[in-house]
Design a protein around this motif. Sequence first.
Motif, PDB file in Angstrom:
ATOM      1  N   GLY A 180      41.719  79.665  41.262  1.00  0.00           N
ATOM      2  CA  GLY A 180      41.397  78.356  41.816  1.00  0.00           C
ATOM      3  C   GLY A 180      40.885  77.396  40.766  1.00  0.00           C
ATOM      4  O   GLY A 180      41.497  77.213  39.713  1.00  0.00           O
ATOM      5  N   ASP A 181      39.742  76.807  41.045  1.00  0.00           N
ATOM      6  CA  ASP A 181      39.203  75.747  40.188  1.00  0.00           C
ATOM      7  C   ASP A 181      38.468  76.338  38.975  1.00  0.00           C
ATOM      8  O   ASP A 181      37.319  76.017  38.711  1.00  0.00           O
ATOM      9  CB  ASP A 181      38.260  74.878  41.026  1.00  0.00           C
ATOM     10  N   CYS A 182      39.153  77.186  38.247  1.00  0.00           N
ATOM     11  CA  CYS A 182      38.532  77.923  37.139  1.00  0.00           C
ATOM     12  C   CYS A 182      39.108  77.424  35.816  1.00  0.00           C
ATOM     13  O   CYS A 182      40.285  77.103  35.713  1.00  0.00           O
ATOM     14  CB  CYS A 182      38.831  79.414  37.321  1.00  0.00           C
ATOM     15  N   ASN A 183      38.263  77.375  34.816  1.00  0.00           N
ATOM     16  CA  ASN A 183      38.754  76.992  33.489  1.00  0.00           C
ATOM     17  C   ASN A 183      38.146  77.902  32.415  1.00  0.00           C
ATOM     18  O   ASN A 183      37.438  78.862  32.737  1.00  0.00           O
ATOM     19  CB  ASN A 183      38.477  75.506  33.218  1.00  0.00           C
ATOM     20  N   ASP A 184      38.444  77.605  31.177  1.00  0.00           N
ATOM     21  CA  ASP A 184      38.043  78.488  30.077  1.00  0.00           C
ATOM     22  C   ASP A 184      36.541  78.770  30.073  1.00  0.00           C
ATOM     23  O   ASP A 184      36.111  79.924  29.959  1.00  0.00           O
ATOM     24  CB  ASP A 184      38.413  77.845  28.721  1.00  0.00           C
ATOM     25  N   LEU A 185      35.757  77.721  30.174  1.00  0.00           N
ATOM     26  CA  LEU A 185      34.309  77.929  30.030  1.00  0.00           C
ATOM     27  C   LEU A 185      33.726  78.649  31.239  1.00  0.00           C
ATOM     28  O   LEU A 185      32.767  79.419  31.103  1.00  0.00           O
ATOM     29  CB  LEU A 185      33.600  76.601  29.777  1.00  0.00           C
ATOM     30  N   THR A 186      34.287  78.402  32.410  1.00  0.00           N
ATOM     31  CA  THR A 186      33.830  79.144  33.581  1.00  0.00           C
ATOM     32  C   THR A 186      34.097  80.636  33.388  1.00  0.00           C
ATOM     33  O   THR A 186      33.255  81.482  33.708  1.00  0.00           O
ATOM     34  CB  THR A 186      34.551  78.641  34.850  1.00  0.00           C
ATOM     35  N   LEU A 187      35.259  80.946  32.857  1.00  0.00           N
ATOM     36  CA  LEU A 187      35.563  82.362  32.616  1.00  0.00           C
ATOM     37  C   LEU A 187      34.624  82.950  31.569  1.00  0.00           C
ATOM     38  O   LEU A 187      34.132  84.079  31.728  1.00  0.00           O
ATOM     39  CB  LEU A 187      37.019  82.531  32.168  1.00  0.00           C
ATOM     40  N   MET A 188      34.363  82.207  30.515  1.00  0.00           N
ATOM     41  CA  MET A 188      33.461  82.717  29.478  1.00  0.00           C
ATOM     42  C   MET A 188      32.056  82.949  30.056  1.00  0.00           C
ATOM     43  O   MET A 188      31.405  83.946  29.741  1.00  0.00           O
ATOM     44  CB  MET A 188      33.405  81.737  28.296  1.00  0.00           C
ATOM     45  N   ALA A 189      31.611  82.042  30.887  1.00  0.00           N
ATOM     46  CA  ALA A 189      30.317  82.228  31.548  1.00  0.00           C
ATOM     47  C   ALA A 189      30.335  83.513  32.375  1.00  0.00           C
ATOM     48  O   ALA A 189      29.399  84.324  32.340  1.00  0.00           O
ATOM     49  CB  ALA A 189      30.013  81.030  32.451  1.00  0.00           C
ATOM     50  N   THR A 190      31.414  83.689  33.094  1.00  0.00           N
ATOM     51  CA  THR A 190      31.560  84.851  33.962  1.00  0.00           C
ATOM     52  C   THR A 190      31.508  86.148  33.153  1.00  0.00           C
ATOM     53  O   THR A 190      30.790  87.096  33.501  1.00  0.00           O
ATOM     54  CB  THR A 190      32.909  84.750  34.708  1.00  0.00           C
ATOM     55  N   LEU A 191      32.261  86.171  32.085  1.00  0.00           N
ATOM     56  CA  LEU A 191      32.307  87.386  31.265  1.00  0.00           C
ATOM     57  C   LEU A 191      30.961  87.622  30.578  1.00  0.00           C
ATOM     58  O   LEU A 191      30.546  88.768  30.387  1.00  0.00           O
ATOM     59  CB  LEU A 191      33.450  87.280  30.247  1.00  0.00           C
ATOM     60  N   SER A 192      30.272  86.558  30.225  1.00  0.00           N
ATOM     61  CA  SER A 192      28.921  86.713  29.659  1.00  0.00           C
ATOM     62  C   SER A 192      28.015  87.421  30.648  1.00  0.00           C
ATOM     63  O   SER A 192      27.263  88.336  30.283  1.00  0.00           O
ATOM     64  CB  SER A 192      28.310  85.336  29.342  1.00  0.00           C
ATOM     65  N   GLY A 193      28.069  86.962  31.884  1.00  0.00           N
ATOM     66  CA  GLY A 193      27.221  87.576  32.907  1.00  0.00           C
ATOM     67  C   GLY A 193      27.570  89.042  33.105  1.00  0.00           C
ATOM     68  O   GLY A 193      26.686  89.898  33.265  1.00  0.00           O
ATOM     69  N   CYS A 194      28.868  89.337  33.073  1.00  0.00           N
ATOM     70  CA  CYS A 194      29.292  90.732  33.229  1.00  0.00           C
ATOM     71  C   CYS A 194      28.791  91.568  32.054  1.00  0.00           C
ATOM     72  O   CYS A 194      28.242  92.662  32.236  1.00  0.00           O
ATOM     73  CB  CYS A 194      30.820  90.820  33.303  1.00  0.00           C
ATOM     74  N   GLU A 195      29.012  91.062  30.863  1.00  0.00           N
ATOM     75  CA  GLU A 195      28.661  91.841  29.673  1.00  0.00           C
ATOM     76  C   GLU A 195      27.160  92.129  29.618  1.00  0.00           C
ATOM     77  O   GLU A 195      26.729  93.264  29.366  1.00  0.00           O
ATOM     78  CB  GLU A 195      29.122  91.091  28.412  1.00  0.00           C
ATOM     79  N   MET A 196      26.372  91.095  29.897  1.00  0.00           N
ATOM     80  CA  MET A 196      24.921  91.306  29.882  1.00  0.00           C
ATOM     81  C   MET A 196      24.516  92.263  30.999  1.00  0.00           C
ATOM     82  O   MET A 196      23.663  93.138  30.813  1.00  0.00           O
ATOM     83  CB  MET A 196      24.193  89.967  30.031  1.00  0.00           C
ATOM     84  N   GLY A 197      25.121  92.093  32.153  1.00  0.00           N
ATOM     85  CA  GLY A 197      24.756  92.927  33.285  1.00  0.00           C
ATOM     86  C   GLY A 197      25.135  94.384  33.063  1.00  0.00           C
ATOM     87  O   GLY A 197      24.374  95.305  33.396  1.00  0.00           O
ATOM     88  N   LEU A 198      26.306  94.593  32.506  1.00  0.00           N
ATOM     89  CA  LEU A 198      26.738  95.968  32.238  1.00  0.00           C
ATOM     90  C   LEU A 198      25.757  96.638  31.271  1.00  0.00           C
ATOM     91  O   LEU A 198      25.368  97.797  31.464  1.00  0.00           O
ATOM     92  CB  LEU A 198      28.157  95.962  31.644  1.00  0.00           C
TER      93      LEU A 198
END
Lengths: 406, 406, 406, 406
Positions: free
Chosen positions: B356-374
Amino acid sequence: MPNLNFHPAGRHFLQIPGPSPVPDQILRAISYPTIDHRGPEFGVLGRKVLAGIGKIFKTTQPVVIYPASGTGAWEAALINTMNKGDAVLMYETGHFASLWKKMAERLGLEPEFLGLPGIEGWRRGVQNDLIEQRLKADTAHRIKAVCVVHNETSTGVTSDIAAVRQAIDAAGHPALLMVDTISGLASADYRHDEWGVDVTISGSQKGLMLPPGISFNAISPKAMEASQTATLGKSFWAWDEIVAMNSNGYWPYTPSTNLLYGLSKALDMILDEGLDNVFARHQRLGEACRAAVRAWGLEIQCVEEACHSPVLTGVMTPDGVDADAVRKLIYESFNMSLGAGLGKLKGRMFRIGHLGDCNDLTLMATLSGCEMGLRLAGITLQGSGLVAAMEHLQSTARPVARHPEG
Amino acid sequence: MPNLNFHPAGRHFLQIPGPSPVPDQILRAISYPTIDHRGPEFGVLGRKVLAGIGKIFKTTQPVVIYPASGTGAWEAALINTMNKGDAVLMYETGHFASLWKKMAERLGLEPEFLGLPGIEGWRRGVQNDLIEQRLKADTAHRIKAVCVVHNETSTGVTSDIAAVRQAIDAAGHPALLMVDTISGLASADYRHDEWGVDVTISGSQKGLMLPPGISFNAISPKAMEASQTATLGKSFWAWDEIVAMNSNGYWPYTPSTNLLYGLSKALDMILDEGLDNVFARHQRLGEACRAAVRAWGLEIQCVEEACHSPVLTGVMTPDGVDADAVRKLIYESFNMSLGAGLGKLKGRMFRIGHLGDCNDLTLMATLSGCEMGLRLAGITLQGSGLVAAMEHLQSTARPVARHPEG
Amino acid sequence: MPNLNFHPAGRHFLQIPGPSPVPDQILRAISYPTIDHRGPEFGVLGRKVLAGIGKIFKTTQPVVIYPASGTGAWEAALINTMNKGDAVLMYETGHFASLWKKMAERLGLEPEFLGLPGIEGWRRGVQNDLIEQRLKADTAHRIKAVCVVHNETSTGVTSDIAAVRQAIDAAGHPALLMVDTISGLASADYRHDEWGVDVTISGSQKGLMLPPGISFNAISPKAMEASQTATLGKSFWAWDEIVAMNSNGYWPYTPSTNLLYGLSKALDMILDEGLDNVFARHQRLGEACRAAVRAWGLEIQCVEEACHSPVLTGVMTPDGVDADAVRKLIYESFNMSLGAGLGKLKGRMFRIGHLGDCNDLTLMATLSGCEMGLRLAGITLQGSGLVAAMEHLQSTARPVARHPEG
Amino acid sequence: MPNLNFHPAGRHFLQIPGPSPVPDQILRAISYPTIDHRGPEFGVLGRKVLAGIGKIFKTTQPVVIYPASGTGAWEAALINTMNKGDAVLMYETGHFASLWKKMAERLGLEPEFLGLPGIEGWRRGVQNDLIEQRLKADTAHRIKAVCVVHNETSTGVTSDIAAVRQAIDAAGHPALLMVDTISGLASADYRHDEWGVDVTISGSQKGLMLPPGISFNAISPKAMEASQTATLGKSFWAWDEIVAMNSNGYWPYTPSTNLLYGLSKALDMILDEGLDNVFARHQRLGEACRAAVRAWGLEIQCVEEACHSPVLTGVMTPDGVDADAVRKLIYESFNMSLGAGLGKLKGRMFRIGHLGDCNDLTLMATLSGCEMGLRLAGITLQGSGLVAAMEHLQSTARPVARHPEG
C-alpha cells in the motif's frame, strides 16, 4: 474526488430519512488512522462499543455488529434462525417491509404477507389483531417467525412492538419475533429485552448518525438457540463465532474499524444527551413538522395518531401533483434533499427526515424549503406551515445549553 | 473516543499485511459529509468508482462493490454460483485458504482441500500439476469450482493464477475458477480477464489503502450465467440486482457511501502513479525486505523464489523462540505492529507488511524495528539486515519526485 | 488544492527542524468548526490553553498567545519593552540570532552583536563570560536588554540560559533578559521563572507540534513593568489589553481559534506524556542521531558537547560537496525534507530535525534516507551511521506502550 | 479537547458577522499535513494563493498575506506608510472604526476622527462631503492618510468607497486612502484598483470563509512608495521583504501554511461560484433579512437605504429590552450565536450575520431562531418576519444546482 455538492454555496440540508446528517465529531472520528484489529488498542475499542450498543437496544443480550450495511442485518436475522422452506409471517407496513419479504423469498423461505389492502396498510401501524388471529390459526406452528418493521421508513409509521409481542403471546405461538428498527433505533424508544424481541435488526445511518456501512442484530437466548440448529448455510453472518470472539472485544474477521470509531463517538453523544432526551427531542420535532403539514392543508401519510413517526413525516402531495417534481425543484432551488415516495407511493408523497443530529432551527430551515418549494410548484397552501411549526417549537422551547459549570 | 495509540509519542508503524496504513488524503476523503445515495451527486460518484475499479482488476466485466468487508466477498462468490452439496476444489496455501474452505463447508458445499502435506504447502505457491491431475480424474465433472488464493496473507506466498487457468484448461474441465486476491490486488499484478478468472474476490484494506468495510467480486460472463441458475439462497450478495442498478451508478440498497469516497480517492492515487509503477514499487520493497531477512540469517516462510509476495514477508523465528513474544516486544518498544503467525504457524513466524502506501524510508524504519526487536529478544543475528536492505534500495533508487513542471 | 506531495506514494518524512510533523490528533483538532470567540465555549477553551501553556514555559506569569507566527513574537518582545534608540546586547549564535538582530535594527533599536568570530560562534553556545564582561563595561547601563537564542535552529546548538542569567547577575546589570526558544520549547527543558527570564519568545510549529501561526511571549513582572513606560508604538502586540482580557479566557481581538484547538490538544498530549519524558525522548533521539553522524565520519556543526541540541543535528558535508545538492537528491529519491544550511552555512551543512512527534523508527527512517543519499551523492562514509544509531536506541530501549490497564 | 458546543444535539448556527461558518471542504483543507515552507510543493501553493487573492481584491498590485489575524493587517497598513506624529483622518462609522483610531493613537499617529454626532454616524455610511471639506481645509497637507471602513461590522453599514476616492480627488489632496474591508471582502463588491485605494486591509474569517489567523494588505504603488521612506519601526509587517520573496511563492519567515491550504480551497470555491454570483447571493439574503426585521416592526440599525450591508444586519431591540439578554436566550434555546451590540450600541441591538457560506435555508433557520427568541423575550412583534423573508426568497429563487452535465 467528484463534486459532492452541485450547489454553489452554503450547507446542504440532507433531510431524507437516512442516511441522516453525520455530525462533525463523528466524521472526524471515522477519519482516525486505521489500527491493527488484532492489537490491544482495538480490544479497548471493541469492548467499549459492544458495551455501549447494548444500552441503545436496551438489552443485556449479545448485539452482533456486522461490517455490512443494514440490508445485510436483515439477511443475517433470517439466515441464522431459519430453515429452507420455513414459513414466516411478515407484516406489510410499507416498502421496506415489502423488500424484506422479497429477501425472505430469495433466501428460500416462505413468507406470508399480512396487512390491510392497497395503500391502507401503508398508512397505519401493524394491526396486532391480524397477527394474533393468524397465529391462532396456525395450530401446527408452521410459522417460525413473525417479522415486523418498527419504524417504516417509507411511510413514517411507527408500530407498537410491545403489542405485537402481546399478540404472539395471546396466541400462545412459539414463533420468533423479529423486528426491523433500522430507522427507529436511537430516535424512537426501543426495548429489545422488555418487549421480548428475539432478533432486532438495525443500521448505522439513521438515529446513530453514522455513515452507512455497519449494522446490528440483537439476539435473544431463544433466537440464539434456534441458530444452533438452523440449517441455512451461514458463515459471514453466523452469530456463534462473532459472539464468541466479541467477549474480548475482537471479531473473527476484519471489522469495519473506522466506522466503529464513529460508533464509539456516537454512543458517547447519545448517552451523554440521555436516551430519554433524545426520544423527547425527536417527538417534539415530529410534532412541529406535522403541525406544519396540517397548516399547509396537506395530508400526512400516517393516519393513526398513535403511530406518527418521530423520525420522519410522509407528506402527500395533492392529486395530480408529482411529488418527485416537487422534490427536484426543492433540491435545485434550496439545496435540500428530501425522501421520495417508494413503491406504491412513488410520486404521491415525499418524506421529511427529522432524525439524528437535528434541532429546532434545522427543522425550521427544512420546513421553509418545503413551503417555498410547494408554492413554487404551484400548489396552493392553506396557510404557513412555518408559522405553525414555530408556534409549537416556541411554546415548548427550553434553554438547553449546558454551561461548563453545569 | 478510547485511546487509539498506547504509545506516548510519534507515529505508529502499522506494518501488518493489512489493514495497511491509510494515507491522509483517503482518511480525509472518507470524512466528507454523507450524501443522499439516491441523489445526482451520488450517481457521479458511483459511476466514477465503478469505472475505475475495473481498471484495477483489469477487467471489462462487472465488478460488484459490497458494503461489507472482505470475508463477505468470499461468501458472495460461493453463494452466487454454487448449489447445495456442490464439490469445490480448494487449494491449501495457508490459513486464509483454510478459512475459505471452512466457509464453504458452513455454506453447505463439499470442499476438497488439495495441497502439500503439513507445513510444506504453506511455504509454496499453488502446485498446478496437482490441480490438473485432480481435475482430470474428475471425469464426471462433479467439481464445480476451483478456488485458489492469489496472495496468501498468512504466509507471503503469491501463486501464479495464469498457470492455474492453464491447468484447468489442460484438464478440459468446466469448473469455475475463483480467486481470492484480497491482499494481492493493487499491489501485485492481477488480470481478471486475461487470466480467465470467473470470480475474483478482493477487499479494501490492503493494496487499495482504504479502511476495511467494502469488498469486491469481479465476475466473468460464465460466472454470471452460473448465478442465474444457482440455488443457494442469495439476496444481500445477489449479483443481478446490483449489476442492474450499477448501470446508472446506484445500488439497490444503501451503499457504504463514505468508504466509496475513499475508493474514489484511492483510484485517483493508484491510477495516477500508474499500476505498473505501483507493482514495481512493491516488488522492490519486497526484495529489500527479503535481503534483510537473509542477512539476519533467518528463514523466509516462502521457499519458492518465484512466489515471494511483494505484499508481505513471512519471517520464521529460530526454533524455541516464540514469534509472538518478539512481536509484543517490538510493539511495546518501537511502536510498530507486525502480523502474527496464523494457524499452523502460530508462534513460529511473524509477518512484515510492505504494501500500500509504503516507501523506502517506511520500510527501513520497519526493518530497524525488527532488527532491534529480534536482538532485544535475545536472538543472535548473522548480520545487519538493515544494511543489506539499504544496499538494495540505494542501488535501485531513482529520483521520483514529480516537480510541478513535470 | 494544489498537489502537496510530489512523490508518487508513501508518507513524506518532514525532518526539517520545524515545522515539525503535526500529529493526526492535532490536525483533526484544528479542523473542528470555528466557534464564536465571544461565546461561552470559547471562554472554556481560552482558559484551558492559557492555564496549560504556563506549565510548558514553567511559569506562573502571564503568557501571551499571539494570532501570529513566531517572528511576530520576536517583534512583540522588543516592541513592548524597548524605546527608540535603546541599546540591546544580542548574541550571535547563528542565522536566527542574526535575523533577530536585523529586526531590532528595523525597529529602531541599536543592537550590539556579541560572539566569536567567523563561523566559530555558530558552532558553540552562548559564551557567558563575554556577556558578563560586556555588561560590566556598560557602567552607564545603556544596554536595556540581553537577547539570546536558547536553541539555535540554524546550527543545532542549545545554550545554557541559567548561565546567561548568572552572567547578567554577576555583572549586576539591570538589563532585561530576552530568550528566543522558538525551537527549544517543549523539546528541551526550559524554565522561564527559575532561570529569571524576562521575556521568553516561542512559536507553535516546533516542539508544540502545531502548524505555524501562533506564537508566545512569557512575561516577567519586570518586563511587564518596562512595557508600561516603553514608548515604541504598540497596539497589536501590546501586552496590557491581552493580559487583561485573558483573565476570562478571551482576547481583545479575534484569536486564531482553530490553532488554539490544536494547542489544546497538543497540551493534552505533552502533559500526558510528561514534560520530563518528552525531554528525555528528545535527548535520546539526539544522541542516536549524533552517533550516526560520527559513524559516517562527518562533522557535527555543534562542537561543544554540552550544547548539542536535542531538537536537531547540523551535519557538515565534506569540503567541496554542496549540501543543498545532497538534500535535493534525498528529497527526490527518498521522499524526505531536511533543513538547509542558512546564512554563513549555506551549502555547507544540512540539518536533521528530530523533534516533536518523533520516535525511534522515524529517526531510523530519517537516518536511512540520509545515509543512502550521502552515498548516492558520491560521499565516502567511514561506516554505517544506521548501525551506530541502532546500537544506541536498542541499548536504551524500554517498553513504553501503555496498556489500558496501566 | 474541551466541549466546543454546549448544546446537546444538532448543528450550531454561527450567525455572527464573522468568524463565519467555515465550510467542510475548507476545514478539511486546513487539516492536511504541514509541509516544508521552503520546499517545491510550498512554492506551488504560494504562487497559487497569491495569484488568486488578487482577483478577490480586484487588483494587479501586490497583496501581502500576513500570518496574523485581521487586527494585525490594520497595524501593518499604518506602520508601513506613516511616520511618528502623522495626522490621519479617520471616519467614525462604528465600533471598529473607533478601534482602528485607538490603534493609530497607540502607534504614535495623530488621528482626527470625523463623523456625525452621537449614534447618528453609526447608522449611516461615510459622509463624503465631510471628508472633502476637511481635506480642502488641510491646505498644508498635514493629513497623510484617510482611513475608512468599507463594511462596518458593528453596525451593518457599507460605505461607498469610490465616492470617498472622489472626495479626496475633489479636494486635490495627496493623502493615502486606506480602507478596511475586513468584513466586506468576498461578500460585497470591492475594487482595489478601480477605486484608487492605496492600502486595503482584510481578514480571513468573513467572506473568505476561513478560520481567523491570516490577513491582507493590498498595496498601491503610491503606498509602496510611501513605505520606502516611512520611519515607524517595521519588521514583521514590512512589505518590502515579503513582496520580494512572494515573487517565487515563498515568505521571508514562516507563513501560516495550514490556513493557506484553506485559502487555496476558498479561492477555488469563490472563483468557481463567480464573484458576481457571490455578491448577488449576499445582496439577496440581506434583502430577505431586512424584510424580516421590518415585518417584525423592529428598527434596522442602518438607516441609509444605499448603505445596507449584504454581510450583516443590525437589529435594534425596543427601548428597555436588553439585546444581550435576547441573544443569550436565543443561544440557549435555539443553538444559535448572534453578534452583540458593541461600544455605543452595547445592549441596544444584535447583529445577524448572513455572510460567507450562507444560503436560503440557513437564513430561514436564523430568522426562525430570532423570531422565536424575540417572542420568548416578551417582545411583541408586528408580524412574522419569517413569512416576509420567505416571500422574498421564494419570489427570487432560481434553480442553482449544477448538474454534472452542466
